[in-house]
Scaffold this motif. Structure first.
Motif, PDB file in Angstrom:
ATOM      1  N   THR A  46      60.163  -1.568 -21.592  1.00 55.82           N
ATOM      2  CA  THR A  46      59.456  -1.972 -20.371  1.00 55.82           C
ATOM      3  C   THR A  46      58.828  -0.756 -19.706  1.00 55.82           C
ATOM      4  O   THR A  46      57.671  -0.813 -19.261  1.00 55.82           O
ATOM      5  CB  THR A  46      60.419  -2.691 -19.399  1.00 55.82           C
ATOM      6  OG1 THR A  46      60.906  -3.872 -20.047  1.00 55.82           O
ATOM      7  CG2 THR A  46      59.721  -3.057 -18.100  1.00 55.82           C
ATOM      8  N   LEU A  47      59.566   0.339 -19.640  1.00 60.25           N
ATOM      9  CA  LEU A  47      59.026   1.570 -19.051  1.00 60.25           C
ATOM     10  C   LEU A  47      57.757   1.996 -19.780  1.00 60.25           C
ATOM     11  O   LEU A  47      56.741   2.298 -19.149  1.00 60.25           O
ATOM     12  CB  LEU A  47      60.065   2.693 -19.107  1.00 60.25           C
ATOM     13  CG  LEU A  47      59.549   4.085 -18.732  1.00 60.25           C
ATOM     14  CD1 LEU A  47      59.081   4.140 -17.285  1.00 60.25           C
ATOM     15  CD2 LEU A  47      60.624   5.138 -19.016  1.00 60.25           C
ATOM     16  N   VAL A  48      57.791   2.004 -21.105  1.00 64.93           N
ATOM     17  CA  VAL A  48      56.618   2.432 -21.878  1.00 64.93           C
ATOM     18  C   VAL A  48      55.443   1.487 -21.632  1.00 64.93           C
ATOM     19  O   VAL A  48      54.308   1.941 -21.436  1.00 64.93           O
ATOM     20  CB  VAL A  48      56.965   2.562 -23.380  1.00 64.93           C
ATOM     21  CG1 VAL A  48      55.715   2.725 -24.234  1.00 64.93           C
ATOM     22  CG2 VAL A  48      57.928   3.735 -23.594  1.00 64.93           C
ATOM     23  N   ALA A  49      55.677   0.190 -21.599  1.00 63.16           N
ATOM     24  CA  ALA A  49      54.600  -0.776 -21.314  1.00 63.16           C
ATOM     25  C   ALA A  49      54.006  -0.506 -19.927  1.00 63.16           C
ATOM     26  O   ALA A  49      52.775  -0.514 -19.753  1.00 63.16           O
ATOM     27  CB  ALA A  49      55.125  -2.203 -21.411  1.00 63.16           C
ATOM     28  N   ASP A  50      54.856  -0.252 -18.953  1.00 69.85           N
ATOM     29  CA  ASP A  50      54.385   0.043 -17.598  1.00 69.85           C
ATOM     30  C   ASP A  50      53.626   1.369 -17.562  1.00 69.85           C
ATOM     31  O   ASP A  50      52.640   1.503 -16.825  1.00 69.85           O
ATOM     32  CB  ASP A  50      55.557   0.092 -16.621  1.00 69.85           C
ATOM     33  CG  ASP A  50      56.205  -1.269 -16.390  1.00 69.85           C
ATOM     34  OD1 ASP A  50      55.615  -2.305 -16.783  1.00 69.85           O
ATOM     35  OD2 ASP A  50      57.319  -1.294 -15.823  1.00 69.85           O
ATOM     36  N   MET A  51      54.063   2.347 -18.340  1.00 70.33           N
ATOM     37  CA  MET A  51      53.368   3.633 -18.396  1.00 70.33           C
ATOM     38  C   MET A  51      51.962   3.473 -18.966  1.00 70.33           C
ATOM     39  O   MET A  51      51.014   4.066 -18.464  1.00 70.33           O
ATOM     40  CB  MET A  51      54.184   4.644 -19.214  1.00 70.33           C
ATOM     41  CG  MET A  51      55.432   5.134 -18.495  1.00 70.33           C
ATOM     42  SD  MET A  51      56.526   6.133 -19.538  1.00 70.33           S
ATOM     43  CE  MET A  51      55.460   7.532 -19.921  1.00 70.33           C
ATOM     44  N   TYR A  52      51.820   2.664 -20.026  1.00 75.30           N
ATOM     45  CA  TYR A  52      50.478   2.402 -20.567  1.00 75.30           C
ATOM     46  C   TYR A  52      49.580   1.773 -19.508  1.00 75.30           C
ATOM     47  O   TYR A  52      48.437   2.183 -19.317  1.00 75.30           O
ATOM     48  CB  TYR A  52      50.541   1.466 -21.780  1.00 75.30           C
ATOM     49  CG  TYR A  52      50.902   2.108 -23.080  1.00 75.30           C
ATOM     50  CD1 TYR A  52      50.137   3.140 -23.624  1.00 75.30           C
ATOM     51  CD2 TYR A  52      51.996   1.662 -23.817  1.00 75.30           C
ATOM     52  CE1 TYR A  52      50.461   3.715 -24.836  1.00 75.30           C
ATOM     53  CE2 TYR A  52      52.326   2.227 -25.039  1.00 75.30           C
ATOM     54  CZ  TYR A  52      51.554   3.255 -25.538  1.00 75.30           C
ATOM     55  OH  TYR A  52      51.874   3.821 -26.752  1.00 75.30           O
ATOM     56  N   GLU A  53      50.104   0.766 -18.828  1.00 67.96           N
ATOM     57  CA  GLU A  53      49.299   0.076 -17.816  1.00 67.96           C
ATOM     58  C   GLU A  53      48.902   1.037 -16.691  1.00 67.96           C
ATOM     59  O   GLU A  53      47.756   1.047 -16.235  1.00 67.96           O
ATOM     60  CB  GLU A  53      50.071  -1.117 -17.245  1.00 67.96           C
ATOM     61  CG  GLU A  53      49.220  -1.965 -16.326  1.00 67.96           C
ATOM     62  CD  GLU A  53      49.841  -3.314 -16.005  1.00 67.96           C
ATOM     63  OE1 GLU A  53      49.361  -3.921 -15.030  1.00 67.96           O
ATOM     64  OE2 GLU A  53      50.775  -3.747 -16.703  1.00 67.96           O
ATOM     65  N   THR A  54      49.833   1.866 -16.256  1.00 69.39           N
ATOM     66  CA  THR A  54      49.571   2.844 -15.195  1.00 69.39           C
ATOM     67  C   THR A  54      48.535   3.866 -15.653  1.00 69.39           C
ATOM     68  O   THR A  54      47.580   4.166 -14.922  1.00 69.39           O
ATOM     69  CB  THR A  54      50.885   3.535 -14.788  1.00 69.39           C
ATOM     70  OG1 THR A  54      51.826   2.529 -14.369  1.00 69.39           O
ATOM     71  CG2 THR A  54      50.664   4.536 -13.670  1.00 69.39           C
ATOM     72  N   MET A  55      48.717   4.416 -16.865  1.00 68.67           N
ATOM     73  CA  MET A  55      47.790   5.417 -17.410  1.00 68.67           C
ATOM     74  C   MET A  55      46.378   4.845 -17.512  1.00 68.67           C
ATOM     75  O   MET A  55      45.407   5.499 -17.135  1.00 68.67           O
ATOM     76  CB  MET A  55      48.266   5.881 -18.792  1.00 68.67           C
ATOM     77  CG  MET A  55      47.312   6.828 -19.504  1.00 68.67           C
ATOM     78  SD  MET A  55      47.855   7.229 -21.183  1.00 68.67           S
ATOM     79  CE  MET A  55      47.778   5.632 -21.994  1.00 68.67           C
ATOM     80  N   ASP A  56      46.271   3.628 -18.026  1.00 73.33           N
ATOM     81  CA  ASP A  56      44.952   3.023 -18.219  1.00 73.33           C
ATOM     82  C   ASP A  56      44.237   2.790 -16.887  1.00 73.33           C
ATOM     83  O   ASP A  56      43.036   3.011 -16.782  1.00 73.33           O
ATOM     84  CB  ASP A  56      45.074   1.701 -18.977  1.00 73.33           C
ATOM     85  CG  ASP A  56      45.497   1.898 -20.428  1.00 73.33           C
ATOM     86  OD1 ASP A  56      45.405   3.030 -20.948  1.00 73.33           O
ATOM     87  OD2 ASP A  56      45.945   0.900 -21.044  1.00 73.33           O
ATOM     88  N   LEU A  57      44.965   2.355 -15.878  1.00 71.80           N
ATOM     89  CA  LEU A  57      44.351   2.067 -14.589  1.00 71.80           C
ATOM     90  C   LEU A  57      44.013   3.344 -13.823  1.00 71.80           C
ATOM     91  O   LEU A  57      43.082   3.356 -13.017  1.00 71.80           O
ATOM     92  CB  LEU A  57      45.272   1.171 -13.753  1.00 71.80           C
ATOM     93  CG  LEU A  57      44.685   0.590 -12.478  1.00 71.80           C
ATOM     94  CD1 LEU A  57      43.420  -0.234 -12.759  1.00 71.80           C
ATOM     95  CD2 LEU A  57      45.720  -0.265 -11.762  1.00 71.80           C
ATOM     96  N   ALA A  58      44.724   4.436 -14.088  1.00 72.05           N
ATOM     97  CA  ALA A  58      44.575   5.671 -13.292  1.00 72.05           C
ATOM     98  C   ALA A  58      43.139   6.217 -13.245  1.00 72.05           C
ATOM     99  O   ALA A  58      42.724   6.637 -12.168  1.00 72.05           O
ATOM    100  CB  ALA A  58      45.561   6.732 -13.755  1.00 72.05           C
ATOM    101  N   PRO A  59      42.336   6.348 -14.225  1.00 70.62           N
ATOM    102  CA  PRO A  59      42.602   6.357 -15.655  1.00 70.62           C
ATOM    103  C   PRO A  59      43.019   7.758 -16.113  1.00 70.62           C
ATOM    104  O   PRO A  59      42.633   8.760 -15.517  1.00 70.62           O
ATOM    105  CB  PRO A  59      41.249   5.986 -16.255  1.00 70.62           C
ATOM    106  CG  PRO A  59      40.252   6.598 -15.314  1.00 70.62           C
ATOM    107  CD  PRO A  59      40.891   6.507 -13.936  1.00 70.62           C
ATOM    108  N   GLY A  60      43.800   7.786 -17.184  1.00 74.40           N
ATOM    109  CA  GLY A  60      44.228   9.046 -17.766  1.00 74.40           C
ATOM    110  C   GLY A  60      44.256   8.955 -19.276  1.00 74.40           C
ATOM    111  O   GLY A  60      44.098   7.867 -19.843  1.00 74.40           O
ATOM    112  N   VAL A  61      44.469  10.086 -19.915  1.00 73.61           N
ATOM    113  CA  VAL A  61      44.578  10.132 -21.379  1.00 73.61           C
ATOM    114  C   VAL A  61      46.022  10.345 -21.814  1.00 73.61           C
ATOM    115  O   VAL A  61      46.332  10.321 -22.995  1.00 73.61           O
ATOM    116  CB  VAL A  61      43.672  11.228 -21.992  1.00 73.61           C
ATOM    117  CG1 VAL A  61      42.209  10.888 -21.777  1.00 73.61           C
ATOM    118  CG2 VAL A  61      44.015  12.603 -21.454  1.00 73.61           C
ATOM    119  N   GLY A  62      46.906  10.566 -20.843  1.00 67.48           N
ATOM    120  CA  GLY A  62      48.323  10.746 -21.138  1.00 67.48           C
ATOM    121  C   GLY A  62      49.125  10.550 -19.867  1.00 67.48           C
ATOM    122  O   GLY A  62      48.611  10.694 -18.755  1.00 67.48           O
TER     123      GLY A  62
END
Length: 188
Positions: A30-46
């Motif tokens: 769940t943490l990793v899924a949330d990290m992807y969603e957060t990174m994408d919206l930020a947007p970031g590359v990592g």
């Protein structure tokens, strides 16, 4: 999935080494899924787990390579090997980077041009990534987060002083500051 608040420079979780992940649980997934969603919206590359307040050795990345192929993945308990960086000052046009934990700013930083990263993915399968250039920069930047190092900690004295002025002006010198992609406007 949820968008998580991203911790900003002064937060203690960003300045301490993260702990190894001992078991890949549903909580880690769940943490990793949330990290992807957060990174994408930020947007970031990592995005590294400490940046969202979780002191574990996990980071996610997403970029497009030189052949326009998308690369996206997570690395749990990574190890990093790199060639020594070229001596000299960084080129501000070619070697600048930014950070979601020091949002809105970019500074030049010399990094190694080639790296090898190993670890495991969410399935517990081995991951081995050998990259150069921009992709190597991403891997080094995210790995640093797991050791409690922000890229601004590696800057020249002059740039470090500028970082300190910005941090004081924005109130980022103490823990507790964060921003949430899609919610907070960090412009200006």
């Amino acid at each position: 999935m949820a968008v998580l608040p991203i911790r900003i420079m002064g937060d203690p979780v960003l300045h301490s080494p993260a702990s190894e992940v001992t078991e890949i649980t549903d909580e880690v997934r769940t943490l990793v899924a949330d990290m992807y969603e957060t990174m994408d919206l930020a947007p970031g590359v990592g995005l590294a787990a400490p940046q969202v307040g979780v002191p574990q050795r996990i980071y996610v990345y997403s970029y497009v390579d030189d052949d326009d192929r998308p690369w996206r993945g997570e690395i749990i308990n990574p190890e990093l090997w790199m060639t020594p960086p070229e001596p000299g000052s960084p080129d501000p046009d070619e070697e600048s980077e930014g950070c979601l934990s020091f949002p809105g700013e970019r500074f030049p930083l010399r990094r190694s041009d080639r790296v090898l990263v190993t670890g495991v993915d969410l399935s517990g399968e081995p991951v081995r990534i050998e990259v150069d250039g921009w992709r190597a920069r991403i891997m080094q930047h995210e790995f640093d987060h797991l050791d409690g190092i922000l890229y601004v900690d590696r800057l020249s004295d002059g740039d470090w002083k500028t970082v300190q002025k910005i941090a004081r002006k924005r109130g980022w010198t103490r823990g507790g500051a964060s921003w949430t992609p899609g919610v907070d406007d960090l412009e200006g």
